[in-house]
Design an enzyme around this catalytic site. Structure first.
Site: not given
Ligand code: NAD
Length: 493
Positions: A86-87, A91, A115, A120, A127, A383
């Site tokens: 969705h974004r 990550k 998370k 935000d 993963k 990160s």
């Protein structure tokens, strides 16, 4: 009771071993994450279609490749899961462990989605994992495995600054991230943003100051915030400060070590540290650096002076303390030991350290649980800073440090005039000091954790729910808001 023999990894190491804390009927990690999701979904405004979309994993990649070791050819298995796009980018870390399996990687990628939303960070969750015990491979072999896995990720478009960005997790660190970055760049030599394909790199390869300790530091900030909430102080009958609190930490790797360092530096007593082979206890407090040095030299806590060594390490999780920090692996607190836990607050530094059943028992016993998706978000937060630094090609503070110092100097001239006395050189230096990169990173991380803890606390109070459910509900609502109107969900024919 007789247990079936666990499946074995490439070197004959048992994989998927059930922790001694968990009953055989308790759900596996992925199921547990889904159960927590369902509990929180009841407090969200999203439609059932949107909830279904958020809960499910977008894509998984499973690869197998051969590696030669001691004259034998072994098949290595690796996974990458992109839970939500969705974004972008997705990550999440890459784990090297003989217990890695697909459901674990999927569970961890789902946690990453939630998370990132809680703190935000504008990423989807991902993963990865390779089913090896890194201790059984030489450095040269690990490099070949890492480069080969990255090659697979490149070929299948599962890595890239705008696609999917791995980071360190259990069994990996800056060394592996460096190999990943180099392999990616060999495949994409024209990509000027190539360094942003992975985070947790060494500074010399484009890392950011503060990333190594970020997760442990975030754990400290989070626990500090929760201890200070009046409802928490009352519920657990605590003075509300880290200073003077007793803390037991399980897992003395990256997260556990750094969390211990920050708790100790802020006046807590680290009374116990638990590793897989032995635990150490001293009610007057252990010296964290000496303990780390000892383990580095001897490979174990055994023989460490001024501490009681406990041969059944899991028993130390049950000792009296104010704060228990599981910072090792998932499923360390289950139905077999939850009722024995005496800690007042459990801060989940590891991902998924307790089963849903244990979560229920602990809450029924009046314990405060600060959930993983909130408490260990410091790693992904920093990160994000590293990724942003790589894309801007600029060290944080480089453009502003001297300007800030000069502006403050001018202000000080006025202050000195009004105060009627000149400042000492030490006072002057302290006041005009412009921020260095690590100070900006610490400040950004602290602010992120304060805001996320406060949002979680407010939702929990407003809805009368526990902190895990509150953090997840906030996260689901944020993801749903970003999906609504995006055109990515076809709810009408
Ligand atoms: P790590 O490999 O550096 O350290 C893990 C430590 O736990 C090792 O010292 C290992 O010996 C110990 N351990 C393993 N099994 C144990 C057991 N049964 N009992 C006690 N100790 C045991 O890994 P890490 O990066 O510190 O990650 C720890 C946890 O934190 C994992 O759940 C990981 O997913 C999570 N996490 C890590 C980061 C990060 O930035 N590294 C970020 C968020 C969450």
């Amino acid at each position: 009771m007789c247990c079936p023999r666990p499946a074995c990894g490439p070197l004959g190491v048992p994989v998927g071993l059930t922790s001694e804390a968990v009953e055989s009927h308790e759900p596996k990690f992925l199921k547990a994450v889904e159960m927590f999701f369902d509990r929180a979904a009841k407090y969200c405004d999203a439609s059932p279609e949107v909830l279904k979309h958020i809960k499910s994993t977008d894509s998984v990649l499973s690869v197998t490749f051969p590696m030669e070791k001691d004259g034998k050819t072994l098949m290595i298995r690796g996974y990458r899961s992109q839970h939500s796009r969705h974004r972008l980018p997705c990550k999440g870390g890459i784990r090297y462990s003989s217990a890695v399996d697909l459901q674990e990687v999927e569970a961890l990628s789902a946690l990453m989605t939630y998370k990132c939303a809680v703190v935000d960070v504008p990423f989807g969750g991902g993963k990865g994992g390779i089913m090896i015990d890194p201790k059984e491979w030489t450095e040269a072999e690990l490099e070949r495995i890492t480069r080969r896995f990255t090659l697979e990720l490149c070929q299948k478009n599962f890595i890239g600054p705008g696609v999917d960005v791995p980071a360190p997790d259990v069994g990996t660190g800056p060394r592996e991230m460096g190999w990943i970055a180099d392999t990616y760049r060999n495949f994409n030599p024209q990509d000027v943003n190539g360094a942003a394909c992975v985070t947790g790199k060494a500074l010399s390869l484009g890392g950011v100051r503060g990333r190594t300790e970020a997760t442990g530091l975030g754990v400290y900030y989070g626990v500090r915030e929760f201890l200070a909430f009046p409802e928490v102080r009352k519920q657990i009958n605590h003075h509300g400060k880290v200073e003077g609190s007793t803390v037991i930490v399980q897992g003395f790797g990256n997260v556990g070590y750094w969390a211990s360092k920050f708790f100790e530096a802020n006046g807590a007593l680290i009374t116990g540290v638990v590793e897989h082979d032995a635990a150490v206890y001293n009610e007057a407090g252990l010296n964290v650096e000496q303990l780390a040095q000892w383990r580095k030299e001897h490979g174990t806590f055994r023989g460490f002076p001024d501490a009681k060594v406990i041969d059944e390490p899991m028993r130390l999780l049950e000792a009296e303390c104010d704060v228990l920090i599981p910072a090792a692996l998932e499923r360390q607190i289950g139905l077999r030991n939850a009722h024995k836990i005496k800690a007042k607050l459990i801060g989940e530094a590891a991902n998924g350290p307790m089963t849903p059943g244990a979560d229920e028992v602990l809450r029924a016993n009046g314990k405060v649980i600060v959930p993983d998706l909130l408490l260990n978000a410091g790693g992904v937060c920093v990160s994000y800073f590293e990724w942003a630094k790589n894309l801007s090609h600029l060290r944080f503070g480089r453009m502003t440090k001297r300007w800030d110092e000069r502006s403050k100097e001018q202000l000080l001239v006025l202050v000195e005039g009004n105060a009627g006395r000149p400042l000492s050189e030490v006072e002057r230096r302290q006041l005009i000091h412009g921020a260095e990169e690590h100070e900006l990173v610490y400040s950004g991380l602290e602010d992120t954790m304060i805001v996320a803890c406060s949002e979680t606390h407010q939702t929990a109070i407003a809805k009368g729910i526990d902190y895990r459910t509150a953090a997840l509900a906030n996260s689901i609502n944020k993801i749903a808001a970003s999906l609504s109107g995006s055109g990515s969900i076809f709810t009408h024919a």
